[in-house]
Structure formats: structure tokens, C-alpha cells
Write a protein that holds these residues in place. Structure first.
Motif, PDB file in Angstrom:
ATOM      1  N   THR A   6      -6.916  -4.403 -17.953  1.00 19.43           N
ATOM      2  CA  THR A   6      -5.806  -5.257 -17.522  1.00 19.43           C
ATOM      3  C   THR A   6      -5.526  -5.157 -16.030  1.00 19.43           C
ATOM      4  O   THR A   6      -4.697  -5.891 -15.517  1.00 19.43           O
ATOM      5  N   THR A  30       0.692  -3.325 -19.735  1.00 15.44           N
ATOM      6  CA  THR A  30       1.491  -4.495 -19.369  1.00 15.44           C
ATOM      7  C   THR A  30       1.823  -4.372 -17.881  1.00 15.44           C
ATOM      8  O   THR A  30       1.592  -3.322 -17.262  1.00 15.44           O
ATOM      9  N   GLU A  31       2.409  -5.399 -17.312  1.00 12.57           N
ATOM     10  CA  GLU A  31       2.800  -5.334 -15.902  1.00 12.57           C
ATOM     11  C   GLU A  31       3.808  -4.205 -15.674  1.00 12.57           C
ATOM     12  O   GLU A  31       3.733  -3.480 -14.686  1.00 12.57           O
ATOM     13  N   ASN A  61       3.121  -0.892 -13.346  1.00 18.16           N
ATOM     14  CA  ASN A  61       3.982  -0.510 -12.225  1.00 18.16           C
ATOM     15  C   ASN A  61       4.486   0.924 -12.356  1.00 18.16           C
ATOM     16  O   ASN A  61       4.650   1.611 -11.353  1.00 18.16           O
ATOM     17  N   LEU A 110      -3.604  -6.529 -10.629  1.00 14.27           N
ATOM     18  CA  LEU A 110      -3.595  -6.955 -12.029  1.00 14.27           C
ATOM     19  C   LEU A 110      -4.665  -8.014 -12.258  1.00 14.27           C
ATOM     20  O   LEU A 110      -4.970  -8.803 -11.363  1.00 14.27           O
TER      21      LEU A 110
END
Length: 111
Positions: free
Chosen positions: A66, A88-89, A93, A110
Motif C-alpha cells: 500500500t 491504511t492512510e 501516517n 502511498l
């Protein structure tokens, strides 16, 4: 980024075993105050700049690439990439912040 780059990472991940040597919640071996927020390990049979396997962060046993994190460590005088699997984002982070400490800086890319 080029699809060829991501496809090459997909191949490396799919063709090599993921080894988790620092599970979520464990402490860094030299800096015990740093707790791994997610599973961290490497791809067995691969080589990275430090001579070890390509580093990975893995969420829930995923092998879906990802993103990557690129690090620069002024203390160790090296740089590396960390491959994100299933992040996931938000998770990406959090991992990015883990790498932005002391003499280390990092950049998130990403997919």
C-alpha cells in the motif's frame, strides 16, 4: 510513481516469506522507549542497503503493498525503504511518525 515500481514490489512480497521479528507492541532492541505500533519485519531472501532483508510493516497478515516509507538516518549515515503491507492512510501516517525521531527523518509515499 510508475506501475512498474509497484508491480516489482508486489512480486518481491509475493515471492518471499514475510518474517515478523518485532511484533506490534514490542520494544526496539536498542531504544526500549520506542514501541512498535504494528508488526515489523523483513522479506526473507531479499537484501536491503543495510545488508539485511527488505524491511516491511505488516497490518493483519496482509501482503498487499500500500506504500513505502523512505528513511534517512544521520546517526547511522544510511537510508532505506520500508514497504507497507495492508496499511491504511491513517496507519501509514502513524508508522511515518515512528520513523521521524532523533537523527532519523522519513517520507511517506502511498500507492
Amino acid at each position: 510513481m510508475s506501475d512498474d515500481f509497484w508491480n516489482a514490489l508486489d512480486s518481491l512480497v509475493n515471492e518471499n516469506e514475510v518474517v515478523i521479528d518485532r511484533p506490534k507492541g514490542s520494544s526496539h532492541p536498542r531504544f526500549p522507549e520506542y514501541i512498535y505500533p504494528y508488526n515489523y519485519g523483513y522479506l526473507k531472501g531479499t537484501t536491503s542497503a543495510d545488508g539485511g532483508g527488505i524491511d516491511i510493516w505488516q497490518i493483519d497478515h496482509s501482503k498487499n503493498v500500500t506504500g513505502i516509507i523512505v528513511t534517512v538516518d544521520r546517526l547511522k549515515k544510511d537510508s532505506e525503504i520500508k514497504v507497507l503491507l495492508g496499511a491504511t492512510e491513517k496507519e501509514a501516517n502513524e508508522i511515518l511518525q515512528f520513523h521521524r525521531r532523533g537523527d532519523m527523518q522519513a517520507l511517506l509515499i502511498l500507492r
